[in-house]
Design an enzyme around this catalytic site. Sequence first.
Site, PDB file in Angstrom:
ATOM      1  N   CYS A 186       0.488  -5.659   1.080  1.00  0.00           N
ATOM      2  CA  CYS A 186      -0.699  -6.157   1.794  1.00  0.00           C
ATOM      3  C   CYS A 186      -1.401  -7.219   0.945  1.00  0.00           C
ATOM      4  O   CYS A 186      -2.626  -7.271   0.877  1.00  0.00           O
ATOM      5  CB  CYS A 186      -1.634  -5.017   2.167  1.00  0.00           C
ATOM      6  N   CYS A 246       6.782   4.992  -1.107  1.00  0.00           N
ATOM      7  CA  CYS A 246       5.378   4.960  -1.583  1.00  0.00           C
ATOM      8  C   CYS A 246       4.507   5.273  -0.366  1.00  0.00           C
ATOM      9  O   CYS A 246       3.902   4.379   0.214  1.00  0.00           O
ATOM     10  CB  CYS A 246       5.039   3.597  -2.167  1.00  0.00           C
TER      11      CYS A 246
END
Length: 339
Positions: A267, A141
């Site tokens: 994140c 990704c």
Amino acid sequence: FFLSPKLEKKTKGKLQKQICQVVLDHFEKQYTAELGDAWSSVRDVLTSPWCWQHAVLLNRFSQSPGLESSLAEQGYHPAFPAALPYLPAAFRCFTSTAPGRFPAQKHQPGRLKEYYLLNAASLLPVLALEVQDGEDVLDLCAAPGGKYVAILQCACPGHFHCNEYDDLRSRWLEQTIESFIPVPLMNLITISTLDGRQIGDLQPEFYDKVLVDAPCSNDRSWLFSADPQQAVLRLRQRKELSSLQFQLLRSAVKALRPGGSLVYSTCTLSKAENSDVMDLILNSCRNVMPVDISGMARGVSQEFTFLRGMQQHELLVLPEKGRAWGPMYVAKLKKVSST
């Protein structure tokens, strides 16, 4: 740079109005339960963009003679000074304890940028991956490309496959590659827009190293969702992200050669998207085992604040003032056999 107290107050008020209350209320409930006392100091950083910091990752393919001295004059110092299990000599990153941002460089076709601005915590998945020259690497990704750029500061892979399913983000990735990588190296790089969940079946046991920097509920940006309706929709869809992340990881395991390593990162602070996903993959894939990354965590403990109580194969960077890096979850696995 530093803001005067008057300007800081004005900026603070302006930014405070932009915080999406729906998201903050959701985080307040979830992260108070998951992080306990640590949440209040994390929340103070996440809701205060004027105290955020940016690291400067130098591009080894386009170095400016005066850049390091210019960084030093502005209070920047080399990051990761301690002895780490893996820290290539060409990997040069600078951080400052003061909030602010070094000037960004504009994209200019045919000209390489000299540095990349990023959250320093986002370099930890790259250091955990430990890419060596000649290895076949998959970034599942890859957009917007910061970790991809960082990997190429560490080593020269034999083949580097950068995949990004989203068309808009894929174009962003291509621009990043054009801005940081010299033309001769392009022969080593493949860019694709495949569904990451299918790559393991399309290319079984093809890669030595796989990075899964998974789509996640990005805590920093979600807190400043301009549209409350979009925020509500995001929070509703949040429950489905862990399923996607698990499928991407399962595909990554299939794409790995026996003996190869995989790093998973997000994140977000969310346990459902971090430790829970990692536990699920370890319980369902008998051919992978956790890899201890506590040595790396100890080596960077002066730079980052970590959540206590994590297992040895994982870490979670918690933002705090003066070290406003993260959130960043990192976990590492090794594939031990084909089945």
